[in-house]
Write an enzyme that holds these catalytic residues in place. Sequence first.
Site, mmCIF file in Angstrom:
data_model
loop_
_atom_site.group_PDB
_atom_site.id
_atom_site.type_symbol
_atom_site.label_atom_id
_atom_site.label_comp_id
_atom_site.label_asym_id
_atom_site.label_seq_id
_atom_site.Cartn_x
_atom_site.Cartn_y
_atom_site.Cartn_z
ATOM 1 C CB CYS A 3 -46.342 91.286 41.968
ATOM 2 S SG CYS A 3 -44.814 92.214 42.160
ATOM 3 N N GLY A 4 -44.105 88.679 41.104
ATOM 4 C CA GLY A 4 -43.047 87.822 41.638
ATOM 5 C C GLY A 4 -42.223 88.498 42.708
ATOM 6 C CG ASN A 108 -45.931 92.838 31.772
ATOM 7 O OD1 ASN A 108 -46.024 93.908 32.342
ATOM 8 N ND2 ASN A 108 -46.706 91.797 32.093
ATOM 9 C CD GLU A 126 -43.457 95.577 35.966
ATOM 10 O OE1 GLU A 126 -44.519 95.084 36.410
ATOM 11 O OE2 GLU A 126 -42.483 95.872 36.680
ATOM 12 N NE ARG A 127 -50.549 92.990 31.876
ATOM 13 C CZ ARG A 127 -51.490 92.103 31.776
ATOM 14 N NH1 ARG A 127 -52.284 92.109 30.723
ATOM 15 N NH2 ARG A 127 -51.677 91.191 32.699
ATOM 16 C CB CYS A 136 -40.708 92.930 35.816
ATOM 17 S SG CYS A 136 -42.202 91.965 35.544
ATOM 18 N N GLY A 137 -40.215 90.550 38.405
ATOM 19 C CA GLY A 137 -39.947 89.146 38.702
ATOM 20 C C GLY A 137 -40.498 88.188 37.656
ATOM 21 C CB THR A 138 -43.872 87.641 36.182
ATOM 22 O OG1 THR A 138 -44.178 89.021 35.939
ATOM 23 C CG2 THR A 138 -44.556 87.165 37.458
#
Length: 197
Positions: A3-4, A108, A126-127, A136-138
Site C-alpha cells: 500500500c503506497g 484494481n 480497489e479490489r 490509492c497510491g499504487t
Amino acid sequence: EMCGNGARCVARLAHEIGASAASMSIETVAGILRAETRGDSVRLFLTEPGDWRMERVLKIKEQSLLYGFVNSGVPHAVVEIKDLDTCDVQSLGSQIRHHPDFAPAGTNANFISITGASSIRIRTYERGVEAETLACGTGIVASALVAARNGKVRPPVLVHAASGDVLAVDFKLLKDGATDVTLLGPAVHVFRGTVEH
C-alpha cells in the site's frame, strides 16, 4: 498487499517516534521500498513496475474499453475516460476487477482524465475494498506511468485524487517501461490513540 499510502504513513510515524532516520527502508510484500520524510510529505522510491500490457481492449457487455495495465506493487488497469465526474466507477470498476482477463488475482481499476501536459485526475476502484476509494497510491503511480507511456503526459506527473490531494509521480521512461519511480505525497495525522493491553 503493498500500500503506497500506508507506506508513506509508516515512514512518517517511524521517523517521528525516533525508530528511523528521515531516510529509511521499508520491507513490503512487493519488495524493499526506500522512503524519505520531508515534513508533512513523504517520497517513496518504488520497486520496478512490471507486467506491462499497453493498448489492450477489454470486452465488457456491449462495450470495448481501451486500457493499459501495469503492476506498480499491485496490479492496476488504467482506462482514460472523457467525463470522469459521471463515470460509474462502482459498476465499471467491479466488472474490470473481476474480468477473466485478470483472473485469478483480479485487478484494481483506475479511471483517468488528462488535465494538462503533466497532470491527470483519477478515480479508483480497489479490489479487496470492492468499492471506489478516495486515493490509492499504487493506482496513482500506475495511472501516471500508463498515461506517460501512451504519450499523454510527461514526468513528473501531478495526480489529482478524489480526496482532493495532489501527489507527484516521477520516473524515467524507457522504450519498454519505466524506472526510478517515486511517489511524493502527504502523510498527516488524523488522530492519536492509546492501546491498552
